[in-house]
Enzyme design. Structure first.
Site, PDB file in Angstrom:
ATOM      1  N   GLU B  60       0.814  -1.219   0.000  1.00 11.62           N
ATOM      2  CA  GLU B  60       0.000   0.000   0.000  1.00 11.62           C
ATOM      3  C   GLU B  60       0.848   1.269   0.000  1.00 11.62           C
ATOM      4  O   GLU B  60       0.548   2.228  -0.719  1.00 11.62           O
ATOM      5  CB  GLU B  60      -0.961   0.000   1.190  1.00 11.62           C
ATOM      6  CG  GLU B  60      -2.154  -0.940   1.047  1.00 11.62           C
ATOM      7  CD  GLU B  60      -1.814  -2.390   1.398  1.00 11.62           C
ATOM      8  OE1 GLU B  60      -0.656  -2.661   1.775  1.00 11.62           O
ATOM      9  OE2 GLU B  60      -2.716  -3.243   1.298  1.00 11.62           O
ATOM     10  N   HIS B 129      -9.662  -4.692  10.735  1.00 14.05           N
ATOM     11  CA  HIS B 129     -10.321  -4.513   9.447  1.00 14.05           C
ATOM     12  C   HIS B 129     -11.574  -3.653   9.540  1.00 14.05           C
ATOM     13  O   HIS B 129     -12.381  -3.627   8.620  1.00 14.05           O
ATOM     14  CB  HIS B 129     -10.706  -5.872   8.847  1.00 14.05           C
ATOM     15  CG  HIS B 129      -9.545  -6.643   8.312  1.00 14.05           C
ATOM     16  ND1 HIS B 129      -8.434  -6.939   9.077  1.00 14.05           N
ATOM     17  CD2 HIS B 129      -9.302  -7.193   7.087  1.00 14.05           C
ATOM     18  CE1 HIS B 129      -7.577  -7.631   8.345  1.00 14.05           C
ATOM     19  NE2 HIS B 129      -8.082  -7.791   7.135  1.00 14.05           N
TER      20      HIS B 129
END
Ligand SMILES: Cc1ncc(C[n+]2csc(CCOP(=O)(O)OP(=O)(O)O)c2C)c(N)n1
Ligand SMILES: [Mg+2]
Lengths: 357, 327
Positions: B60, B129
């Site tokens: 990322e 998450h």
């Protein structure tokens, strides 16, 4: 310490053989300008004219000048916070750079970036980045942009020997080779990240650039104080970028004479002043180049003195310019945050953007 | 009438913008050959090919930073985060670089990137998450943050985001992608929803329920229940855009209803609702008949246990209870 310069074979290469006397003098002038500019900035920093950090590039000038000398219209440069040398080498003026250090509105970033954040997109110079290795994915992105638009160019992304240990750099290396992007990572290895020597910070096999092996990236190491060698190795990497769209890692040995920044309290503790003096006497990039040009009869003492004096007065004048310039107005603090607001587009007029009282 | 789902609306927006501008490129993990972890990019790779829809390794920081760098040269990357929770490994790029480069360059560079992905809890995937960082990013000048609640707004805001010349982070929601309550009757004509404009999703007179993202759907359901069971006529204001913020619509609503309950899946400390509350007390103090109350996530990391997580994030019964506390 480096071996004595042996530059024959590099001077014989086409990239250097083709240089005119004027080109060679220009390299000398650029290196001297960077040094005099930084000496002046140090002086005025110590007089309290500037805030924050001042990371000086003195001792490393040949790398910025040598690499920038090869850049064409589609080649780009981006570096870390030790950015004054690169900025001047790509053609930014002493005035705008000094004024930026002073925090004045005439600075290259209108006083909004400071020493670590010089930018000149019109000269393909994309900063000036304060977070160690934070620029390495950006450099990759410049290469991505070039390739995306089918332009034959290269992105030269500079980083220090300490920056090689950041994850973002390794992520970038993987992507660079995976997608065959024309990025050249140039490690300016001055042996130290702040007060930590390379030996105490990096697990390495002979050199840092060799980490490219893990990704199948071509790499090379060289002596950073020799413009011929810097140009020779960079040219090869640029050809690889231009012709084959392939990345390269280059590592140039170099030496910073000053502390990490002017605020480095331990500057004389973690390495010995004698080592630096020895380097200065024997390997200083400006002296080495100057002597070579004397030997090649390209310039003489007088010529050098002229050029040096000019650089000194240019630096001094830039301080006057900075001194006489205005600080930004308080109302300008919230300018340059959003493109759409600055340009009062439809989008920029919609909703509240700033929340202070 | 065939309703368009939230995910389909996003897909259409992406597809049209790929057609409208050659500089638009979709980049992210599993966005191409896999058709997107949530099928938002379904079919786009097949249609547009390798150049325009790009699968990345799991990097990322690397690929978002790369997108930011490419945007400086005029490319318009639309980057998918599989979860906005994963932004945390790319924060340096998303905050130090995307948000600050324009400023530090004195306005000479801009970064027209979009980072999009789901920003929500409620799916029993645990704390790592389930983050909702819209407050975190909205705290950063230089960034824009939008959080559409319906397919209509997801479509219109995504198109605006891609055309915008500043970094826009589009916070979606995995629970909305296929939710019929968030589906819309989309016109065949292209349209955009301006960034920075809130919308009153339901008119009311007694209390303003102010929310963004999926909390809007919760608020609408709560408003229905309040009307049917308690005789309270609640107005529902959908912020749609967090930064810039449409203060006018918020204040107008509170001036009309004289009461506000803020519904916000953020954690309470400095959540988006904290900013809304500050704005209301500062600018509509005289209109208020009661303190501004909030329904936020219960202040702990997102719990896994499915029945408990449903209680941790704002839900209809918590909103109904809170409105009644207003007295
Ligand atoms: C992410 C991050 N960590 C730490 C710092 C503080 N810092 C600034 S420069 C520096 C040393 C970097 O050394 P190197 O990469 O070798 O570059 P050099 O200073 O020698 O040019 C450190 C630790 C920072 N700016 N960013
Ligand atoms: Mg170093």
């Amino acid at each position: 310490m480096l071996e004595q310069i042996e530059s024959h074979k590099y001077s014989e290469l086409e990239v250097n053989k083709s240089l005119s006397d004027e080109d060679k003098i220009e390299f000398l002038r650029q290196m001297v300008r960077i040094r005099r500019f930084e000496e002046a900035s140090l002086k005025y920093y110590n007089l309290g004219k500037m805030g924050g950090f001042l990371h000086l590039y003195i001792g490393q000038e040949s790398i910025a000048v040598g690499t920038a000398s090869l850049c064409g219209d589609n080649d780009h440069m981006i570096t870390a916070y030790r950015d004054h040398g690169h900025a001047l080498a790509v053609g930014m003026s002493m005035n705008e750079c000094m004024a930026e250090l002073y925090g004045k509105k005439t600075g290259c970033s209108k006083g909004k970036g400071g020493s670590m954040h010089f930018f000149a997109p019109d000269k393909n110079f994309w900063g000036g980045h304060g977070i160690v290795a934070g620029q390495t994915p950006l450099g990759l992105g410049l290469a991505y942009g070039l390739k995306y638009n089918g332009e034959k160019g290269a992105a030269l992304c500079f980083l220090g020997d300490g920056a090689v240990n950041q994850g973002s750099f390794h992520e970038s290396l993987n992507l660079a080779q995976l997608w065959e992007l024309p990025v050249i990572y140039i490690i300016e290895n001055n042996g130290y990240s702040m007060g930590t020597s390379q030996q105490r910070s990096s697990a390495f096999n002979n050199c840092l650039a060799g980490r490219g092996d893990a990704y199948g990236i071509e790499w090379d190491v060289g002596k950073g104080n020799d413009i011929y060698e810097v140009r020779a190795k960079t040219k090869e990497a640029m050809d690889r970028a231009h012709n084959d769209s392939q990345p390269t890692i280059l590592e140039f040995d170099t030496c910073r004479y000053q502390g990490h920044s002017v605020a480095d309290a331990n500057a004389k503790k973690y390495r010995s002043p004698e080592d630096i003096d020895y380097y200065k006497e024997n390997y200083d990039p400006i002296s080495v180049w100057k002597k070579r040009l004397f030997k090649e009869s390209v310039i003489d003492e007088n010529g050098y003195k002229e050029l040096d004096d000019a650089a000194k007065s240019e630096a001094k004048e830039s301080a006057t310019f900075a001194e006489e310039s205005d600080f930004p107005d308080l109302s300008e603090i919230t300018d340059d945050v959003y493109y759409e607001v600055d340009n009062q587009t439809e989008s920029g007029k919609q909703g509240k953007y700033f929340f202070h009282d | 009438m065939a309703l368009t789902l939230y995910r389909q609306a996003l897909n259409r927006a992406l597809d049209e913008e790929l057609a409208n501008d050659e500089q638009v490129v979709i980049i992210g993990e599993e966005v191409a050959e896999y058709n997107g972890a949530y099928k938002v990019t379904d079919g786009l790779w097949k249609k547009w090919g390798d150049k325009r829809v790009v699968d990345t390794p799991i990097s990322e920081a690397g690929f978002i930073g790369m997108g930011i760098g490419a945007s400086m040269l005029g490319v318009r990357p639309v980057m998918e985060l599989m979860f906005f929770s994963f932004a945390y490994v790319a924060l340096d790029q998303m905050i130090n670089n995307a948000a600050c480069i324009r400023y530090m360059s004195g306005g000479s560079i801009n970064c027209p990137i979009v980072v999009r992905g789901p920003s929500n809890g409620g799916t029993s995937v645990g704390a790592t998450h389930s983050h909702t960082p819209e407050n975190l990013f909205a705290n950063v000048p230089g960034l824009k943050v939008v959080a559409p609640a319906t397919a209509h707004d997801a479509y219109g805001l995504m198109k605006s985001a891609i055309r915008d010349n500043d970094p826009v982070y589009v916070m979606e929601n995995t629970l909305l992608y296929g939710d019929s309550a968030a589906a819309s009757d989309l016109s065949d004509e292209e349209f955009t929803v301006p960034i920075g404009s809130a919308e009153v999703k339901k008119e009311g007179t007694d209390v303003s329920l102010i929310a963004h993202g999926r909390s809007v759907i919760v608020a609408l359901e709560a408003a229905k229940q309040l009307g049917e069971e308690k005789g309270i006529n609640a107005e529902v204001v959908d912020l749609r855009s967090i930064r810039p913020l449409d203060e006018e619509t918020i204040l107008k609503s509170v001036e009309k209803t004289n009461r506000a309950v803020l519904i916000d899946e953020n954690k309470p400390f400095c959540g988006v609702s904290s900013q809304i509350a500050a704005t209301i007390q500062e600018k509509a103090f005289d209109s208020l008949d009661a303190p501004v109350l909030r329904v936020t996530s219960i202040d702990a990391p997102a719990i896994y246990s499915p029945p408990l997580e449903k209680e941790q994030i704002p839900n209809v019964s918590r909103v109904v209870d809170m409105v009644q506390k207003l007295g």
